[in-house]
Structures are given as C-alpha cells and as structure tokens.
Design an enzyme around this catalytic site. Structure first.
Site, short mmCIF file in Angstrom:
data_model
loop_
_atom_site.label_atom_id
_atom_site.label_comp_id
_atom_site.label_asym_id
_atom_site.label_seq_id
_atom_site.Cartn_x
_atom_site.Cartn_y
_atom_site.Cartn_z
N ASP A 18 2.36 8.73 2.08
CA ASP A 18 1.95 7.90 3.22
C ASP A 18 0.42 7.89 3.23
O ASP A 18 -0.23 8.81 2.72
CB ASP A 18 2.51 8.51 4.50
CG ASP A 18 1.91 7.89 5.75
OD1 ASP A 18 2.01 6.67 5.89
OD2 ASP A 18 1.34 8.65 6.56
N ASP B 232 -2.00 6.60 6.22
CA ASP B 232 -2.71 6.90 7.46
C ASP B 232 -2.45 8.31 7.94
O ASP B 232 -1.30 8.72 8.16
CB ASP B 232 -2.30 5.92 8.55
CG ASP B 232 -2.69 4.49 8.23
OD1 ASP B 232 -3.43 4.28 7.26
OD2 ASP B 232 -2.25 3.57 8.96
#
Length: 315
Positions: free
Chosen positions: A68, A70
C-alpha cells in the site's frame, strides 16, 4: 491508504465494478512494468536492506510483494500531494483545494465513507483532469514527486521493499491514487510497477470517468489476484504491507501479511491473526494509534493553509 470499515471482507464482497477496477489496474501495471528500463541495479545495490532471517526467500520467483502507498510507503496521501501540485499549476481554484482537504480530513477522522461524500470527492478529482492529456499528467507527476513526495518516504518500509528486490522478487505498489502517479513513485523507488486507479482516456485524453471504481478495499484484492494470476505467482508465498484496516482483503490474500504503521482496527486484527507488525512512527505516535490519523489531518489542513497563504501573497 486510510480507509473504511464497511469495506472489510465480512461486510462487503467484491462487486463487478471492483473486479473491473482490479483487472484494469493489473493490466496497466503489467504494461508499465514491461516498458520500464532495467538501469537500476547499481543504485539498488547501494541501498541498505532490512532482512528477515528466512523471509523473503532468495530466488523464489513465485513470490512477490505488494505495498500500500499512503502512510505505508509514504507519509500522507499521494492524491493530496498531487492535488497540491496541480493547484500550484493553476488546474483549479483555492476553494477547490480547501474542499478537497476537508474531504480528506473527513475520511481519516470518520473511519467510514459516506457514499454520497465519496462520489463528490471522486467527481471533483475527475473533473480536474478531464480534457487533459495523459502524457501531460505523467510529466507533471514527475515534477510533483520531487516537490512534495520524495522526502516523505518511510525509510523502514523502503528497506523492506528493497529486501524483496534483493531476493530477486518483484515489488508492486497497490494504491487508490491514479495509476499514472503510482507508476511514477514506483519507478523513482526502483520498484517493479504499480497498481492504481485507472481513469478512462480516449486518444490519450482523459474523459472524466473511471474504469470500474477507485482501487481500494475489495478492488485492491481483485487487482492483486489478477496480477498474481497473470504473473504466475503463488499468493501463499507472497507478502503484502498496509497501514489500514481497509486493506484487510488484500492482506488476507497472501501468506505473509504485514501491518505497517497500523491504524487501531488493523492493529487489533493483526494481533488476532498473529500477523507481523512494523511501526516506523515516533514512539509516542506508535503508542497512541489515534494520533497518526489526527496528524494526517493536520498535514492536510497545514498544506491547505500554506497554499491559501501563498495565493494571498501572490495577489
């Protein structure tokens, strides 16, 4: 990416639009990876890698890693930093930046998405790029990375990614950010490629529509599943890394899930499932899991205030 409890596997399964978004993102990621240059070996060899004693497994070509973006690889939201860059280039007005910042703050504080609120944010972002050429946004993305993102990469997470690369494995970003921006970040970090939200384009020009839906929640899991199938990967030998409970569908797909800088819900779930945890925030923030979300909101608000102040000074 920060996300929302109603998107967990128990409450919502992948829809046809999720599958479409995932498959479109996987196709874009593979195409980008195949076109990427191979002139990264020397720089990568100089990176300091943090290795697990027996994982990742050296030479396991059936394994890969999915990160991922962010708050996992990068501090803050890539989409917000991209918005700051577009604002600087007069793509939209100060009031639009303020509204966008408020939407980001709402998502992080509420912990759940209002479908109408989500649709408004999505439409606002798409309206900004509608009519612009894909190549233009890709070039701007390179500049924005240098301006706002390069100094926000978590060294600890970057080292984990390098460990997989050093083991001969492919490493992919998986994010709801636009795939063009995600690919810029992946390339700058020396990663294999990126899965991201795919905006429709015709003749190299954005139409203002998405292919499927934003790549988050179940759509991320579908993207990883599609890419693994196309690449001939064994998901039980793959790893996934995220900070958000929204990514539990993706984390649950692989044999080696990691919670990185986890929010409270993911931390609880990871402990119940005996998943590995890594926290690269300060000790105080790591102890008080609610603070990083508030800090993220502060960063958004601060960025908005700075942009507005800059605008006023120019006047």
């Amino acid at each position: 990416m920060a996300a929302l409890g109603w998107l967990t596997p128990r409450r919502r399964s992948a829809t046809a639009r999720s599958v479409l978004a995932g498959e479109a993102s996987a196709e874009a990621a593979r195409k980008s990876s195949q076109e990427a240059t191979q002139a990264q070996g020397a720089a990568q060899a100089q990176e300091t890698a943090v290795r697990e004693p027996v994982f990742p497994v050296l030479g396991d070509d059936k394994a890969a890693a999915f990160f991922d973006l962010d708050n996992t690889v990068m501090q803050g939201a890539a989409l917000f930093h991209f918005g700051r860059g577009l604002y600087k280039r007069k793509f939209f007005e100060t009031r639009d930046l303020a509204r966008f910042a408020w939407q980001q703050a709402w998502f992080r504080l509420a912990g759940v998405e209002d479908p109408e609120h989500m649709q408004e944010a999505r439409d606002s972002a798409l309206s900004i790029v509608k009519g612009h050429r894909v190549a233009e946004l890709e070039t701007i993305g390179e500049e924005i990375y240098d301006e706002y993102m390069a100094d926000r990469i978590w060294p600890g997470t970057r080292a984990l990614a390098q460990a997989h690369l050093d083991a001969g494995q492919k490493v992919w970003l998986v994010t709801a950010a636009p795939v063009e921006i995600a690919q810029v970040i992946a390339r700058r970090l020396g990663l294999t490629g990126a899965l991201g939200t795919v905006a429709e384009s015709v003749g190299g020009v954005y139409t203002g529509k998405l292919v499927g839906e934003p790549l988050h929640g179940p759509a991320k899991a579908e993207a990883v599943r599609a890419l693994a199938s196309a690449e001939g990967l064994d998901l039980s030998r793959c790893a996934a890394y995220s900070d958000s409970h929204n990514d539990i569908p993706m984390l649950s797909l692989v044999g080696h899930p990691y919670a990185i800088n986890p929010d409270a819900k993911l931390r609880k779930h990871a402990r119940e499932k005996d998943w590995r945890l890594r926290d690269y925030r300060t000790g105080r923030k790591a102890a008080k899991v609610g603070i990083p979300a508030a800090a993220g909101v502060g960063a958004v608000a601060g960025g908005t205030a700075a942009a507005i102040a800059l605008s006023r000074r120019r006047r």
